[in-house]
Enzyme design. Structure first.
Site, PDB file in Angstrom:
ATOM      1  N   SER A   1       0.846  -1.206   0.000  1.00 18.41           N
ATOM      2  CA  SER A   1       0.000   0.000   0.000  1.00 18.41           C
ATOM      3  C   SER A   1       0.874   1.246   0.000  1.00 18.41           C
ATOM      4  O   SER A   1       2.062   1.180  -0.337  1.00 18.41           O
ATOM      5  CB  SER A   1      -0.925  -0.029   1.217  1.00 18.41           C
ATOM      6  OG  SER A   1      -1.882   0.988   1.119  1.00 18.41           O
ATOM      7  N   ASN A   2       0.318   2.377   0.351  1.00 19.84           N
ATOM      8  CA  ASN A   2       1.093   3.627   0.411  1.00 19.84           C
ATOM      9  C   ASN A   2       0.599   4.487   1.572  1.00 19.84           C
ATOM     10  O   ASN A   2      -0.321   4.090   2.291  1.00 19.84           O
ATOM     11  CB  ASN A   2       0.992   4.372  -0.924  1.00 19.84           C
ATOM     12  CG  ASN A   2      -0.456   4.629  -1.295  1.00 19.84           C
ATOM     13  OD1 ASN A   2      -1.157   5.344  -0.601  1.00 19.84           O
ATOM     14  ND2 ASN A   2      -0.920   4.010  -2.387  1.00 19.84           N
ATOM     15  N   HIS A   3       1.187   5.667   1.714  1.00 27.58           N
ATOM     16  CA  HIS A   3       0.910   6.495   2.900  1.00 27.58           C
ATOM     17  C   HIS A   3      -0.348   7.361   2.805  1.00 27.58           C
ATOM     18  O   HIS A   3      -0.584   8.195   3.669  1.00 27.58           O
ATOM     19  CB  HIS A   3       2.103   7.420   3.166  1.00 27.58           C
ATOM     20  CG  HIS A   3       3.331   6.682   3.597  1.00 27.58           C
ATOM     21  ND1 HIS A   3       3.390   5.959   4.761  1.00 27.58           N
ATOM     22  CD2 HIS A   3       4.542   6.538   2.997  1.00 27.58           C
ATOM     23  CE1 HIS A   3       4.580   5.415   4.887  1.00 27.58           C
ATOM     24  NE2 HIS A   3       5.299   5.744   3.817  1.00 27.58           N
TER      25      HIS A   3
ATOM     26  N   ALA B   1      -4.783   7.404  -4.137  1.00 31.37           N
ATOM     27  CA  ALA B   1      -3.410   7.013  -4.472  1.00 31.37           C
ATOM     28  C   ALA B   1      -3.464   5.525  -4.843  1.00 31.37           C
ATOM     29  O   ALA B   1      -3.239   4.653  -4.008  1.00 31.37           O
ATOM     30  CB  ALA B   1      -2.498   7.247  -3.285  1.00 31.37           C
TER      31      ALA B   1
END
Ligand code: C5P
Length: 396
Positions: free
Chosen positions: A209-211, A276
């Site tokens: 995943s991402n932030h 995102a």
């Protein structure tokens, strides 16, 4: 139009203050959240217990909350909480204070701090209302874009007959509702906003995943609903509260997000992809938890479908807006991305500026269209959402 709005009601010292209880009830009935400020004089006509019970919130009066601990009420926070401020009843003295710019009470300081639309419902005896000072004060308020809700003619507390009776609570709410209806610039528009990260499973336990926290997308959804749009929010996993009047559709992976957005695409007018979305996902998802091993392991990744590009390719009437997060040659890369993906605009996010990007409450963006570039200052994500939706308004 009031559903989900934060109403800050200030009650000042007139006999009409008893009607403030009904006013709170009307606001609550229309789905608003209400906080009440009272002046010392108002408490001679109505109690804090009545107002706090009806509004479901503590009532504010003074700066100091607790002398012992120094805990205080913050007028700036309260002013910025409000989507609208209503001063009802507003006495002749209150109106004069509003005009003067005085800030010698919690109420007046909050009024000066509040940037939201303000509505003033005067209540006083007929001669006080007719008095040239009062009339000129009222004119000054109107000139300053404060909405004055004219009092009614009729029997007054003094026993006299004339103009000065505060407008009835139901009528005040109708007046305010109509004000927001007129301002509902995106009424009947179907807007779909994507927000947050995606989770791409590696095995039943882990994911890539991402932030992203989803704050920007949620701020956009909230601003769009405030302007009267029908908002659908396709959201990756985040820990944010769904804005009022917004239909939220929860998804995890890019494929799920694609499915939910694609099936709605035909019926929407505007798509804003602020999510995102992962660019890659594991080629194979292990059906069992991958065991820890001594040697290094590698996961083979394959490209995810580009939701934005695929939909913008087949857009008809829809306005399609994407986001770009670049770490170098921002403007140039974002412009190319907008062209390559056939977008109406792209919002370039800055990661290099302090206070901008993932997780912050602020952001610094540049809005790029095929014909122009608008650079904005670092501001809260709520204010960035206003800039972006102002642009949407220009397009529809
Ligand atoms: O190509 P890039 O990932 O930089 O593009 C960012 C924009 O494209 C964002 O608006 C994002 O929501 C969208 N996107 C998408 N599908 C992907 C990757 C990104 O819709 N697989």
């Amino acid at each position: 139009m009031l559903s989900g709005k934060n109403v800050l009601l200030a009650v000042t010292g007139s006999i009409a203050a008893y009607k403030s209880a009904f006013l709170v009830r009307e606001f609550i009935k229309s789905g608003a959240f209400v906080k009440v400020i009272v002046t010392e004089a108002a408490l001679q006509f109505v109690t804090t217990v009545t107002l706090s019970t009806l509004s479901k919130n503590p009532v504010y009066k003074d700066f100091i909350k607790d002398e012992n601990t120094g805990e205080w009420n913050n007028h700036v926070d309260l002013g910025s909480w409000a989507d609208l401020m209503v001063i009802a009843p507003a006495t002749a003295n209150t109106i004069s204070n509003l005009v003067s710019g005085k800030a010698d009470s919690f109420f007046l300081s909050t009024f000066l701090s509040c940037n939201a639309p303000v509505f003033v419902a005067p209540a006083m005896d007929l001669d006080m209302f007719k008095n040239k000072s009062t009339q000129s004060n009222i004119q000054l308020l109107s000139k300053r874009s404060i909405n004055v809700i004219e009092p009614n003619e009729g029997e007054l507390a003094s026993g006299l007959e004339g103009k000065g009776r505060m407008e009835e609570p139901e009528e005040i709410v109708t007046y305010i509702n109509n004000y927001f209806l007129e301002k509902a610039t995106l009424k009947n528009l179907n807007i779909l906003i994507s927000a947050g990260p995606t989770y791409e499973s590696i095995d039943p336990v882990r994911f890539i995943s991402n932030h992203s926290t989803g704050k920007m997308g949620y701020a956009l959804a909230n601003e769009a609903q405030k302007r009267g749009a029908n908002v659908q929010l396709v959201s990756g996993p985040v820990s944010l509260k769904t804005p009022e009047n917004v239909q939220r559709i929860d998804v995890k992976s890019t494929l799920e997000m694609k499915k939910e957005i694609t099936k709605r695409f035909d019926k929407i007018d505007v798509l804003i992809m602020s999510a995102a979305v992962a660019d890659y996902e594991p080629k194979n998802i292990a059906s069992n938890k991958i065991k820890k091993q001594d040697q290094e392991i590698s996961i083979q990744l394959k490209k995810t479908p580009d939701i934005l590009k695929d939909l913008a390719k087949i857009k008809k009437k829809q306005i399609v807006i994407g986001f770009a997060l670049e770490t170098e040659n921002g403007i140039e890369n974002a412009y190319k991305k907008m062209k390559r993906k056939n977008l109406d605009a792209i919002i370039l996010n800055s990661l290099t500026d302090t206070g901008a990007g993932f997780g912050h409450d602020t952001n610094k963006v540049t809005l790029i269209t095929p014909s122009e570039k608008r650079e904005f200052e670092l501001k809260t994500k709520d204010l960035v959402a206003i800039d972006i939706l102002n642009f949407v308004e220009e397009c529809v």
